[in-house]
Write a protein that holds these residues in place. Structure first.
Motif, short mmCIF file in Angstrom:
data_model
loop_
_atom_site.label_atom_id
_atom_site.label_comp_id
_atom_site.label_asym_id
_atom_site.label_seq_id
_atom_site.Cartn_x
_atom_site.Cartn_y
_atom_site.Cartn_z
N VAL A 429 0.86 -1.18 0.00
CA VAL A 429 0.00 0.00 0.00
C VAL A 429 0.90 1.23 0.00
O VAL A 429 1.85 1.31 0.78
N VAL A 430 0.62 2.19 -0.87
CA VAL A 430 1.32 3.48 -0.86
C VAL A 430 0.42 4.46 -0.11
O VAL A 430 -0.66 4.81 -0.59
N LEU A 431 0.85 4.87 1.05
CA LEU A 431 0.07 5.75 1.93
C LEU A 431 0.60 7.17 1.83
O LEU A 431 1.72 7.46 2.26
N VAL A 432 -0.20 8.06 1.26
CA VAL A 432 0.20 9.46 1.08
C VAL A 432 -0.32 10.27 2.26
O VAL A 432 -1.54 10.41 2.45
N GLY A 433 0.57 10.81 3.06
CA GLY A 433 0.19 11.62 4.22
C GLY A 433 0.30 10.83 5.50
O GLY A 433 -0.21 9.70 5.61
N TYR A 434 1.00 11.41 6.48
CA TYR A 434 1.17 10.74 7.77
C TYR A 434 0.76 11.68 8.89
O TYR A 434 1.46 11.86 9.88
N GLY A 435 -0.42 12.31 8.71
CA GLY A 435 -0.98 13.16 9.75
C GLY A 435 -1.83 12.35 10.70
O GLY A 435 -1.61 11.14 10.91
N ARG A 436 -2.86 12.98 11.26
CA ARG A 436 -3.69 12.29 12.24
C ARG A 436 -4.43 11.10 11.62
O ARG A 436 -4.53 10.03 12.23
N VAL A 437 -4.94 11.27 10.40
CA VAL A 437 -5.63 10.17 9.73
C VAL A 437 -4.63 9.14 9.24
O VAL A 437 -4.83 7.93 9.40
N GLY A 438 -3.55 9.60 8.61
CA GLY A 438 -2.56 8.68 8.09
C GLY A 438 -1.95 7.80 9.16
O GLY A 438 -1.70 6.60 8.92
N VAL A 496 -4.77 8.02 -0.27
CA VAL A 496 -4.46 9.44 -0.11
C VAL A 496 -5.13 9.91 1.17
O VAL A 496 -6.35 10.12 1.20
N ALA A 497 -4.33 10.06 2.24
CA ALA A 497 -4.88 10.39 3.56
C ALA A 497 -4.73 11.86 3.91
O ALA A 497 -5.01 12.26 5.04
N THR A 498 -4.30 12.69 2.95
CA THR A 498 -4.18 14.12 3.20
C THR A 498 -5.50 14.80 2.87
O THR A 498 -6.20 14.39 1.94
N PRO A 499 -5.89 15.87 3.60
CA PRO A 499 -7.15 16.55 3.31
C PRO A 499 -7.10 17.43 2.08
O PRO A 499 -8.12 17.88 1.59
N ASP A 500 -5.89 17.70 1.58
CA ASP A 500 -5.74 18.59 0.44
C ASP A 500 -6.11 17.85 -0.85
O ASP A 500 -5.48 16.87 -1.22
N ARG A 512 -2.64 5.64 -12.09
CA ARG A 512 -3.34 4.90 -13.15
C ARG A 512 -2.43 4.67 -14.36
O ARG A 512 -2.48 3.61 -14.98
N ALA A 513 -1.61 5.67 -14.69
CA ALA A 513 -0.74 5.53 -15.85
C ALA A 513 0.31 4.45 -15.64
O ALA A 513 0.64 3.69 -16.57
N LEU A 514 0.85 4.36 -14.41
CA LEU A 514 1.91 3.40 -14.13
C LEU A 514 1.38 2.04 -13.67
O LEU A 514 2.09 1.04 -13.75
N ASN A 515 0.14 2.03 -13.19
CA ASN A 515 -0.43 0.80 -12.64
C ASN A 515 -1.94 0.82 -12.87
O ASN A 515 -2.71 1.17 -11.97
N PRO A 516 -2.41 0.47 -14.09
CA PRO A 516 -3.84 0.59 -14.43
C PRO A 516 -4.78 -0.16 -13.49
O PRO A 516 -5.92 0.24 -13.31
N GLY A 517 -4.32 -1.23 -12.88
CA GLY A 517 -5.20 -2.02 -12.04
C GLY A 517 -5.18 -1.65 -10.57
O GLY A 517 -5.82 -2.32 -9.75
N ILE A 518 -4.50 -0.57 -10.22
CA ILE A 518 -4.35 -0.22 -8.81
C ILE A 518 -5.67 0.27 -8.22
O ILE A 518 -6.49 0.90 -8.89
N GLN A 519 -5.92 -0.06 -6.96
CA GLN A 519 -7.07 0.46 -6.23
C GLN A 519 -6.68 1.79 -5.59
O GLN A 519 -5.56 1.93 -5.07
N ILE A 520 -7.62 2.73 -5.62
CA ILE A 520 -7.33 4.07 -5.09
C ILE A 520 -8.38 4.43 -4.04
O ILE A 520 -9.59 4.27 -4.27
N VAL A 521 -7.90 4.91 -2.90
CA VAL A 521 -8.77 5.37 -1.81
C VAL A 521 -8.39 6.81 -1.50
O VAL A 521 -7.22 7.12 -1.28
N VAL A 522 -9.40 7.69 -1.48
CA VAL A 522 -9.15 9.13 -1.32
C VAL A 522 -9.99 9.68 -0.17
O VAL A 522 -11.16 9.31 -0.02
N ARG A 523 -9.41 10.59 0.59
CA ARG A 523 -10.10 11.28 1.67
C ARG A 523 -10.39 12.72 1.24
O ARG A 523 -9.55 13.36 0.61
N THR A 524 -11.56 13.23 1.60
CA THR A 524 -11.87 14.63 1.30
C THR A 524 -12.80 15.19 2.37
O THR A 524 -13.58 14.45 3.00
N HIS A 525 -12.73 16.50 2.59
CA HIS A 525 -13.64 17.19 3.51
C HIS A 525 -14.65 18.03 2.76
O HIS A 525 -15.47 18.71 3.36
#
Length: 570
Positions: A429-438, A496-500, A512-525
């Motif tokens: 898993v590639v985890l973007v952001g290591y704040g409170r949620v990350g 993507v665990a950053t709010p930005d 998607r370009a480098l890994n078409p089959g990758i699963q993506i999870v995004v956080r937003t406010h």
């Protein structure tokens, strides 16, 4: 009649004229604060017609500074300040020294004495936190890494200026001016006592304030009275700021800043920020109006070359120095440009320092006029400087190999070590952001023995993760090279665990370009952003309020013995 009600006439004329000229400036594609500054010039003592009360305007502006710094504290925790300390502390101190030398050298060339030159240089070295906050909020970057670095940098500058303002009267006689109340022989005792008082205030706020303020807000919130809650927020900001100045010798602005920091520990901090926002906005306008009132337009006619030189030191000189320092500390080009733009103006501490220098006979009166002229011009063009940074970066990186190298400097933390275990290089898993949620996501992944690579902009955080044995990469995940270093092409999932959400599409496009089959999870406010991302089929979108409602709904239905339906609560 206006003389009998100076407070009302000052507020009415200041806000009314600021509204008209701010609207005109906006229609002319200029920053609205240009209109506010011009409004101050028109009602100031140096232009014909109605003259507002400058003393009252100054006090109203001081309230604005306190409320704005209080708002910064609500968004800027002690942890945020500590995270940027390795760049903010050495960078701010070195920048003050170099910028002071530049300003002092200019004044010395004009034939001023050493004392006046040094005071002049110090006044040009410190930027306005109030102006920076307005600009960062306008661009939506206050909570970004670059925004936190810029704010932390200016907080360190403010702390340094507190010491300067205390020491200057003690040194005045030695430097050739009039001795202050403390006298020339008390410099070291004065410095020591100042450090003791500032340290005592910070300790008191961090130890006692962080425990008391959240409880007080909770007690007031339990009454159910919105008026009392708003009153408690404003009273805390102003009262703590006043007490900090009266009892500890700390500036109003810094006292209010720490008041906001301790109030941030409360679960009602977001509500406190919302309740104080209208007052912060109104008094911020009065701050800019008061700056305009201090400006004598004749200095532009009488000393145009000197004004141009001062603006050059502020906008170009010290900004260039700051950018070089940031790059020397191994931060990328976009961070260097953000800090440079942040420092391309001067403000409230410069006015205070100039006034003190004149009163102690250290700074000539023309020095104060030049400082005000430099402040007015630099504040007016600062939003334009900020707006020019991103196009400048794009233009430069497209044409210069050096700029591309500076954007991604040779940093050992920017790539995984060669000895990284294979479990982090495939199916991870590639985890973007290591704040409170990350951090919470990382803890869950660790507890279930799922390998992951952290992508985080804070170098200190990445260093700590690597010491703990966790695979981590330093950099902005919007840059394809950073995700490549996280081995996104072989990853099973991108989280993507950053709010930005400004750069989230670039992250997803790269994945998607480098890994078409990758699963993506995004956080937003942002609800609208969440709906738009869902329509685009960007992956699994988690909207904060919806997830909170879903979790609470499940709990309620469980208590009634009912089965929950996620579709109903979505």
């Amino acid at each position: 009649m206006t003389q009998s009600v100076p407070l009302i006439s000052t507020i009415a004329s200041g806000l009314g004229l600021a509204l008209v000229l701010g609207y005109v400036a906006t229609r002319a594609k200029l920053p609205s604060l240009v209109g506010y500054l011009v409004a101050g010039v028109l009602i100031g003592p140096f232009t014909p017609g109605f003259v507002a009360d400058t003393a009252i305007a100054g006090e109203l502006a001081e309230i604005g500074v306190m409320l704005l710094m209080f708002g910064v504290g609500l968004h800027f925790s002690l942890d945020d300040l500590l995270q940027v300390r390795k760049i903010a502390v050495p960078g701010a101190i070195l920048q003050i020294v170099v910028a002071t030398a530049m300003g002092a050298g200019l004044a010395w060339w004009w034939g001023w004495g050493l004392a006046g030159s040094v005071v002049f240089g110090l006044a040009l070295s410190v930027a306005s936190t109030v102006v920076l906050l307005r600009t960062l909020e306008t661009h939506g970057t206050l909570d970004s890494l670059n925004g936190r670095i810029a704010v932390g940098w200016l907080i360190v500058e403010d702390l340094a200026m507190v010491l300067v303002l205390v020491l200057l009267p003690a040194l005045a006689a030695v430097l050739g001016g009039e001795a202050g109340p403390a006298g020339p022989t008390s410099m070291w005792p004065t410095l020591g006592w100042t450090l003791v008082k500032v340290s005592a205030f910070i300790a008191l706020m961090m130890v006692v304030g962080r425990r008391v303020m959240p409880k007080l807000l909770w007690l007031v919130a339990r009454t159910g009275s919105r008026e009392l809650f708003t009153l408690s927020v404003v009273a805390a900001a102003l009262s703590i700021a006043y007490a900090a100045t009266t009892l500890f010798g700390v500036s109003f602005a810094l006292g209010a800043f720490f008041a906001g920091m301790v109030m941030r520990e409360s679960e009602f901090s977001h509500r406190a920020a919302e309740e104080s926002l209208p007052l912060r906005e109104a008094f911020a306008v009065l701050f800019f109006v008061s700056v305009g009132m201090l400006f004598d337009p004749m200095v532009l006619v009488q000393q145009p070359l000197q004004v141009l030189a001062v603006v050059g030191v502020i906008v170009l000189g010290k900004s260039w120095v700051a950018a070089m320092l940031v790059l020397a500390l191994r931060y990328p080009l976009n961070t260097a440009l953000t800090v440079a733009a942040s420092l391309a103006q001067i403000g409230e501490f410069s006015f205070i320092l100039a006034g003190l220098g004149v009163s102690l006979k250290l700074l000539p009166a023309e020095g104060q006029s030049l400082i005000l002229a430099g402040a007015l011009i630099s504040i007016a063009i600062n939003p334009l400087v900020f707006a020019a940074m991103k196009p400048l970066q794009s233009w430069w990186t497209a044409r210069s190999p050096l700029a591309r190298h500076l954007e991604r400097p040779a940093d050992p933390l920017a790539e995984l070590p060669p000895a990284t275990p294979g479990k982090y290089l495939s199916g991870q898993v590639v985890l973007v952001g290591y704040g409170r949620v990350g951090r919470r996501i990382a803890a869950e992944l660790t507890s279930h023995d799922i390998p992951f690579v952290v992508v985080e902009q804070h170098r200190d955080t990445v260093e700590g993760l690597r010491v703990a044995g966790q695979a981590a990469v330093s950099g902005d995940a919007a840059d394809p090279a950073v995700l490549i270093q996280g081995h996104i092409a072989q990853a099973a999932m991108l989280v993507v665990a950053t709010p930005d959400t400004l750069d989230v599409r670039q992250m997803m496009a790269t994945a998607r370009a480098l890994n078409p089959g990758i699963q993506i999870v995004v956080r937003t406010h942002n609800e609208e952003e969440a709906a738009l991302l869902a329509e685009e089929g960007s992956g699994t979108i988690f909207f904060g309020e919806a997830e909170l409602a879903r979790g609470m709904g499940r709990h309620v239905l469980t208590q009634f013995g009912k089965a929950s339906s996620d579709a109903t609560m979505a």
